[in-house]
Design a protein around this motif. Structure first.
Motif, PDB file in Angstrom:
ATOM      1  N   GLY A   9       4.312  34.612  36.070  1.00 58.84           N
ATOM      2  CA  GLY A   9       3.445  34.423  34.913  1.00 58.84           C
ATOM      3  C   GLY A   9       3.763  33.167  34.140  1.00 58.84           C
ATOM      4  N   ASP A  10       3.290  33.176  32.906  1.00 58.31           N
ATOM      5  CA  ASP A  10       3.384  32.014  32.016  1.00 58.31           C
ATOM      6  C   ASP A  10       4.582  32.218  31.084  1.00 58.31           C
ATOM      7  N   ILE A  11       5.512  31.297  31.111  1.00 60.51           N
ATOM      8  CA  ILE A  11       6.735  31.467  30.308  1.00 60.51           C
ATOM      9  C   ILE A  11       6.424  31.494  28.811  1.00 60.51           C
ATOM     10  N   THR A  12       5.324  30.858  28.403  1.00 64.82           N
ATOM     11  CA  THR A  12       4.996  30.831  26.968  1.00 64.82           C
ATOM     12  C   THR A  12       4.470  32.183  26.476  1.00 64.82           C
ATOM     13  N   ALA A  23      12.366  20.124  29.964  1.00 62.50           N
ATOM     14  CA  ALA A  23      11.935  18.975  29.152  1.00 62.50           C
ATOM     15  C   ALA A  23      12.235  17.654  29.860  1.00 62.50           C
ATOM     16  N   ASN A  24      11.997  16.558  29.178  1.00 68.55           N
ATOM     17  CA  ASN A  24      12.503  15.256  29.638  1.00 68.55           C
ATOM     18  C   ASN A  24      13.395  14.714  28.529  1.00 68.55           C
ATOM     19  N   SER A  25      14.128  13.647  28.825  1.00 70.81           N
ATOM     20  CA  SER A  25      15.179  13.249  27.886  1.00 70.81           C
ATOM     21  C   SER A  25      14.626  12.750  26.552  1.00 70.81           C
ATOM     22  N   GLY A  30       5.625  16.660  27.193  1.00 69.30           N
ATOM     23  CA  GLY A  30       5.150  16.131  28.464  1.00 69.30           C
ATOM     24  C   GLY A  30       4.160  17.094  29.081  1.00 69.30           C
ATOM     25  N   GLY A  31       4.129  17.145  30.401  1.00 62.11           N
ATOM     26  CA  GLY A  31       3.217  18.059  31.095  1.00 62.11           C
ATOM     27  C   GLY A  31       3.918  19.356  31.459  1.00 62.11           C
ATOM     28  N   GLY A  32       3.358  20.106  32.385  1.00 56.12           N
ATOM     29  CA  GLY A  32       3.987  21.320  32.921  1.00 56.12           C
ATOM     30  C   GLY A  32       4.428  22.308  31.854  1.00 56.12           C
ATOM     31  N   VAL A  33       5.596  22.897  32.046  1.00 55.88           N
ATOM     32  CA  VAL A  33       6.147  23.880  31.105  1.00 55.88           C
ATOM     33  C   VAL A  33       6.303  23.244  29.719  1.00 55.88           C
ATOM     34  N   ASP A  34       6.769  22.025  29.692  1.00 56.57           N
ATOM     35  CA  ASP A  34       7.021  21.309  28.444  1.00 56.57           C
ATOM     36  C   ASP A  34       5.737  21.230  27.613  1.00 56.57           C
ATOM     37  N   GLY A  35       4.649  20.820  28.258  1.00 59.67           N
ATOM     38  CA  GLY A  35       3.369  20.727  27.559  1.00 59.67           C
ATOM     39  C   GLY A  35       2.924  22.089  27.052  1.00 59.67           C
ATOM     40  N   PRO A 119      12.251  28.840  33.368  1.00 60.30           N
ATOM     41  CA  PRO A 119      11.297  28.436  34.407  1.00 60.30           C
ATOM     42  C   PRO A 119      12.102  27.906  35.607  1.00 60.30           C
ATOM     43  N   ALA A 120      11.412  27.555  36.669  1.00 58.13           N
ATOM     44  CA  ALA A 120      12.083  26.935  37.822  1.00 58.13           C
ATOM     45  C   ALA A 120      12.227  25.439  37.522  1.00 58.13           C
ATOM     46  N   ILE A 121      13.330  25.111  36.854  1.00 57.41           N
ATOM     47  CA  ILE A 121      13.563  23.737  36.376  1.00 57.41           C
ATOM     48  C   ILE A 121      13.511  22.732  37.535  1.00 57.41           C
ATOM     49  N   SER A 122      12.868  21.622  37.294  1.00 60.08           N
ATOM     50  CA  SER A 122      12.771  20.474  38.225  1.00 60.08           C
ATOM     51  C   SER A 122      11.832  20.679  39.421  1.00 60.08           C
ATOM     52  N   THR A 123      11.168  21.831  39.512  1.00 61.75           N
ATOM     53  CA  THR A 123      10.363  22.083  40.734  1.00 61.75           C
ATOM     54  C   THR A 123       8.903  21.637  40.607  1.00 61.75           C
ATOM     55  N   GLY A 124       8.542  21.042  39.469  1.00 61.71           N
ATOM     56  CA  GLY A 124       7.161  20.585  39.294  1.00 61.71           C
ATOM     57  C   GLY A 124       7.102  19.073  39.390  1.00 61.71           C
ATOM     58  N   VAL A 125       6.907  18.451  38.243  1.00 61.18           N
ATOM     59  CA  VAL A 125       6.836  16.982  38.168  1.00 61.18           C
ATOM     60  C   VAL A 125       8.068  16.337  38.819  1.00 61.18           C
ATOM     61  N   TYR A 126       9.235  16.981  38.712  1.00 61.52           N
ATOM     62  CA  TYR A 126      10.474  16.401  39.246  1.00 61.52           C
ATOM     63  C   TYR A 126      10.706  16.723  40.725  1.00 61.52           C
ATOM     64  N   ARG A 127       9.763  17.461  41.357  1.00 58.34           N
ATOM     65  CA  ARG A 127       9.623  17.573  42.820  1.00 58.34           C
ATOM     66  C   ARG A 127      10.778  18.235  43.585  1.00 58.34           C
TER      67      ARG A 127
HETATM   68  N1  AR6 Z   1       5.192  29.010  32.819  1.00 61.18           N
HETATM   69  C1  AR6 Z   1       6.091  29.085  33.831  1.00 61.18           C
HETATM   70  N2  AR6 Z   1       6.232  28.130  34.759  1.00 61.18           N
HETATM   71  C2  AR6 Z   1       5.431  27.040  34.670  1.00 61.18           C
HETATM   72  C3  AR6 Z   1       4.476  26.879  33.640  1.00 61.18           C
HETATM   73  C4  AR6 Z   1       4.372  27.928  32.681  1.00 61.18           C
HETATM   74  N3  AR6 Z   1       3.504  27.868  31.657  1.00 61.18           N
HETATM   75  N4  AR6 Z   1       3.845  25.681  33.822  1.00 61.18           N
HETATM   76  C5  AR6 Z   1       4.374  25.116  34.927  1.00 61.18           C
HETATM   77  N5  AR6 Z   1       5.322  25.938  35.456  1.00 61.18           N
HETATM   78  P1  AR6 Z   1       7.531  21.177  35.391  1.00 61.18           P
HETATM   79  P2  AR6 Z   1      10.022  19.702  35.938  1.00 61.18           P
HETATM   80  C6  AR6 Z   1       6.197  25.730  36.640  1.00 61.18           C
HETATM   81  O1  AR6 Z   1       6.712  20.069  35.958  1.00 61.18           O
HETATM   82  O2  AR6 Z   1       9.736  19.669  37.393  1.00 61.18           O
HETATM   83  C7  AR6 Z   1       7.257  17.504  32.129  1.00 61.18           C
HETATM   84  O3  AR6 Z   1       6.263  16.542  31.987  1.00 61.18           O
HETATM   85  C8  AR6 Z   1       5.778  24.700  37.647  1.00 61.18           C
HETATM   86  O4  AR6 Z   1       4.869  25.268  38.579  1.00 61.18           O
HETATM   87  O5  AR6 Z   1       7.072  21.822  34.150  1.00 61.18           O
HETATM   88  O6  AR6 Z   1      11.414  20.061  35.480  1.00 61.18           O
HETATM   89  C9  AR6 Z   1       8.510  17.195  31.320  1.00 61.18           C
HETATM   90  O7  AR6 Z   1       8.188  16.559  30.115  1.00 61.18           O
HETATM   91  C10 AR6 Z   1       7.111  24.351  38.297  1.00 61.18           C
HETATM   92  O8  AR6 Z   1       7.438  25.284  39.333  1.00 61.18           O
HETATM   93  O9  AR6 Z   1       9.060  20.695  35.102  1.00 61.18           O
HETATM   94  C11 AR6 Z   1       9.272  16.313  32.242  1.00 61.18           C
HETATM   95  O10 AR6 Z   1       8.842  14.985  32.160  1.00 61.18           O
HETATM   96  C12 AR6 Z   1       8.127  24.540  37.165  1.00 61.18           C
HETATM   97  O11 AR6 Z   1       7.438  25.255  36.153  1.00 61.18           O
HETATM   98  C13 AR6 Z   1       8.971  16.855  33.613  1.00 61.18           C
HETATM   99  O12 AR6 Z   1       7.692  17.482  33.488  1.00 61.18           O
HETATM  100  C14 AR6 Z   1       8.686  23.264  36.583  1.00 61.18           C
HETATM  101  O13 AR6 Z   1       7.676  22.259  36.549  1.00 61.18           O
HETATM  102  C15 AR6 Z   1       9.943  17.911  34.063  1.00 61.18           C
HETATM  103  O14 AR6 Z   1       9.649  18.281  35.385  1.00 61.18           O
END
Ligand code: AR6
Length: 169
Positions: A9-12, A23-25, A30-35, A119-127
């Motif tokens: 689900g959604d961590i928020t 987050a980022n430093s 940003g995007g993803g969870v942070d946004g 959340p699964a840290i680093s698995t989105g934008v950080y690949r």
């Molecule tokens: N709830 C739970 N998981 C989520 C949600 C949510 N609402 N939204 C995305 N995910 P990411 P990162 C998953 O990109 O890789 C930001 O721009 C997503 O599917 O959020 O650590 C920051 O500002 C993925 O599996 O974080 C940084 O610049 C996981 O959360 C950068 O992205 C993490 O994806 C950090 O990148």
């Protein structure tokens, strides 16, 4: 004893003491969870991030470290912001990813948080590849001494949920 739970689900949307932000430093969102966290948490979260930046992290929060702010309008008391490493195929950055979980739990202990959602840290934008990230996340949480009673991994999609589920057996 720390219980590790798994939710898709959604961590928020979680009701916990502390929600961890990937987050980022810059700490400025940003995007993803942070946004999603900043959107739902509202301006109070960003305001405190800005203050922290000005007082302590002018050069940015280093990768692998963690810091707490208010959770604003989220159903939590705190957001713990941590900066995951960007995935690298040539350099082993596993220790930095493990450090995100360890440091977030250390901050959670300092705050007295009993329930913490990650959340699964680093698995989105950080690949970072999901299998490897799940292995590091679950191993680190299992082996880090903490007073946190529940660590809840909140995975956005079914695949990530299944991958974490396999690691937790
Ligand atoms: N709830 C739970 N998981 C989520 C949600 C949510 N609402 N939204 C995305 N995910 P990411 P990162 C998953 O990109 O890789 C930001 O721009 C997503 O599917 O959020 O650590 C920051 O500002 C993925 O599996 O974080 C940084 O610049 C996981 O959360 C950068 O992205 C993490 O994806 C950090 O990148």
């Amino acid at each position: 004893m720390t219980t590790i739970t798994l939710v898709q689900g959604d961590i928020t949307r979680q009701s916990v003491d502390a929600i961890v932000n990937a987050a980022n430093s810059s700490l400025l969102g940003g995007g993803g969870v942070d946004g999603a966290i900043h959107r739902r948490g509202g301006p109070a979260v960003l305001e405190e991030c800005r203050r922290l930046r000005a007082s302590h992290y002018g050069k940015g929060l280093p990768t692998g470290q963690a810091v707490a702010t208010t959770a604003g309008a989220l159903d939590a008391r705190w957001v713990i912001h941590t900066v995951g490493p960007v995935w690298s195929a040539t350099e082993d950055r596993s220790d930095l990813l493990a450090s995100c979980y360890r440091e977030s739990l250390r901050v959670a202990d300092e705050l007295g948080a009993r329930t913490v959602a990650f959340p699964a840290i680093s698995t989105g934008v950080y690949r970072w590849p999901m299998e490897d990230a799940a292995r590091i996340a679950t191993r680190t949480v299992r082996t880090t001494p903490t007073s946190v009673e529940e660590v809840r991994f909140v995975l956005f999609d079914e695949r990530a949920y299944d991958v974490f589920g396999r690691q937790l057996g």
